[in-house]
Design a protein around this motif. Structure first.
Motif, PDB file in Angstrom:
ATOM      1  N   GLN A  21      -6.402   5.897   4.642  1.00  9.44           N
ATOM      2  CA  GLN A  21      -5.372   4.930   5.344  1.00  9.44           C
ATOM      3  C   GLN A  21      -4.087   5.584   5.781  1.00  9.44           C
ATOM      4  O   GLN A  21      -3.639   5.221   6.756  1.00  9.44           O
ATOM      5  N   ASP A  41      -5.099  -1.307   7.782  1.00 11.27           N
ATOM      6  CA  ASP A  41      -6.251  -1.779   7.390  1.00 11.27           C
ATOM      7  C   ASP A  41      -6.872  -2.730   8.593  1.00 11.27           C
ATOM      8  O   ASP A  41      -7.857  -2.733   8.865  1.00 11.27           O
ATOM      9  N   MET A  45      -6.239  -8.749   3.958  1.00  8.87           N
ATOM     10  CA  MET A  45      -6.809  -7.423   3.926  1.00  8.87           C
ATOM     11  C   MET A  45      -6.090  -6.520   2.631  1.00  8.87           C
ATOM     12  O   MET A  45      -6.863  -5.512   2.155  1.00  8.87           O
ATOM     13  N   GLU A  46      -4.984  -6.897   2.406  1.00  6.42           N
ATOM     14  CA  GLU A  46      -4.487  -5.940   1.352  1.00  6.42           C
ATOM     15  C   GLU A  46      -3.258  -6.843   0.371  1.00  6.42           C
ATOM     16  O   GLU A  46      -2.305  -7.047   1.084  1.00  6.42           O
ATOM     17  N   LYS A  76      -8.646  -7.280  -1.752  1.00  5.28           N
ATOM     18  CA  LYS A  76      -8.825  -8.197  -0.482  1.00  5.28           C
ATOM     19  C   LYS A  76      -9.080  -9.809  -0.884  1.00  5.28           C
ATOM     20  O   LYS A  76      -9.820  -9.985  -1.895  1.00  5.28           O
ATOM     21  N   VAL A  96      -9.730  -2.839  -1.886  1.00  6.38           N
ATOM     22  CA  VAL A  96      -9.482  -2.321  -0.691  1.00  6.38           C
ATOM     23  C   VAL A  96      -9.798  -0.612  -0.731  1.00  6.38           C
ATOM     24  O   VAL A  96     -10.408   0.017   0.220  1.00  6.38           O
ATOM     25  N   ASN A 132     -13.783  -0.653   2.745  1.00  5.61           N
ATOM     26  CA  ASN A 132     -13.288  -0.254   1.703  1.00  5.61           C
ATOM     27  C   ASN A 132     -13.147   1.447   2.247  1.00  5.61           C
ATOM     28  O   ASN A 132     -13.987   2.032   2.445  1.00  5.61           O
ATOM     29  N   THR A 146       0.633  -0.816  -0.031  1.00  4.31           N
ATOM     30  CA  THR A 146      -0.110   0.092  -0.173  1.00  4.31           C
ATOM     31  C   THR A 146       0.305   0.480   0.024  1.00  4.31           C
ATOM     32  O   THR A 146      -0.109   0.204   0.497  1.00  4.31           O
TER      33      THR A 146
END
Length: 327
Positions: A292, A62, A101-102, A265, A126, A286, A13
């Protein structure tokens, strides 16, 4: 941090700072941590969810936010397990964890587990668009604007040398466990550079911050979105244009830039069917890069624990996360 961190998206991310902040591990972790998974993972009828925690701080954000809401609003116990990004797919397939999650894109793993074995299912985006690339500090690019074209990198190789780069320019990378194209790019583009691994995302951040403080030139593998850009403005070096044909080449033959892709995800297939409200909530989860990054910055820069950072964000953003709850 990996798109695969090979056909990348690390890649990062998104992301930033240290697994040390959450799990006491560095980088994506050199070891396969799948054996540490919760005994409750994927247990039918159990009010427990097990989430895979990737080492970059965006993924930690996340998980921290999802964990708080699952526990307080839906009454679940949430276990978190750090697993390297590729072994996490095997752990997810086996039900050792319920959710990644990512993910920055791993086409080979998707084909094996989603298409062929059907033990993993996509669980939506995400909400963050990820991109990996090579970056130089803005203060250097301002003085030498042509450095942002890869064809001119050899011209500046001497300025990017370090004691670790063996007489060549240094291309700074993070953890050796990240699946990147960088060695192939250096070789195939005939660049006079050496890929040097800092050891972890946290170590890479520390190195970048030190270079910036001293106003030294550097070339680094990095990714967006990432909170560090707020502290150290960086400019991307344009590599040969990405194409699907290039990405389909053997890893050692890659000679184009990393793609830009929505981060995804993934769920264990059985959990997706039997995970009840937890599965519904996690599919609904989301948020955007700014949201984030607010949590990431609190963790990595302000040194809050992931739990404390998530607490602050959840308290200030009730309207956002309430929309994720099962109806």
């Amino acid at each position: 941090m990996n798109i695969s961190r090979r056909t990348a998206l690390k890649s990062a991310t998104a992301l930033g700072a240290s697994a040390l902040l959450l799990t006491g591990l560095t980088g994506c972790g050199a070891a396969d941590m799948t054996q540490q998974a919760s005994p409750y993972a994927n247990a039918e009828g159990a009010k427990t969810v097990t989430l895979s925690v990737q080492s970059w701080v965006g993924a930690q954000a996340d998980v921290a936010v999802a964990k708080i809401i699952l526990e307080r609003e839906l009454g679940y116990r949430v276990d978190t397990i750090q697993v390297d990004e590729v072994p996490a797919w095997d752990a997810l397939s086996q039900g050792r964890v319920d959710m990644i999650m990512e993910d920055w894109g791993h086409p080979d793993q998707e084909k094996l587990y989603v298409d062929d074995k059907k033990t993993i299912v996509p669980a939506g985006e995400v909400g963050v668009i990820g991109h990996i690339g090579w970056f130089v500090p803005k203060y250097f690019a301002d003085k030498h604007p042509d450095v942002t074209d890869w064809r001119n990198l050899n011209k500046y190789a001497d300025e990017f040398k370090t004691p670790e780069s063996g007489g060549k320019g240094q291309l700074l990378d993070g953890s050796p466990s990240y699946v990147t194209n960088d060695k192939a790019l250096v070789n195939n583009l005939k660049l006079d550079y050496q890929v040097v691994f800092s050891g972890s995302e946290a170590a890479q951040i520390t190195q970048i911050q030190r270079f910036a403080k001293e106003k030294k030139p550097f070339l680094t593998y990095w990714y967006k979105p990432q909170w560090l850009f707020e502290q150290v403005p960086m400019v991307e070096v344009k590599l040969p244009k990405y194409s699907d044909e290039c990405a389909a080449k053997a890893p050692e033959a890659i000679d184009c830039e990393y793609p830009t892709t929505p981060l995804m995800k993934f769920m264990n297939a059985k959990f997706a069917k039997k995970g009840g409200k937890a599965a519904t909530f996690l599919k609904n989860f989301n948020w955007n890069a700014d949201q984030q990054n607010k949590v990431s910055l609190m963790i990595a820069d302000q040194k809050l624990s992931p739990e404390a950072a998530a607490e602050k964000w959840v308290a200030d953003n009730e309207k956002t996360w309430k929309a994720w709850l099962p109806k």
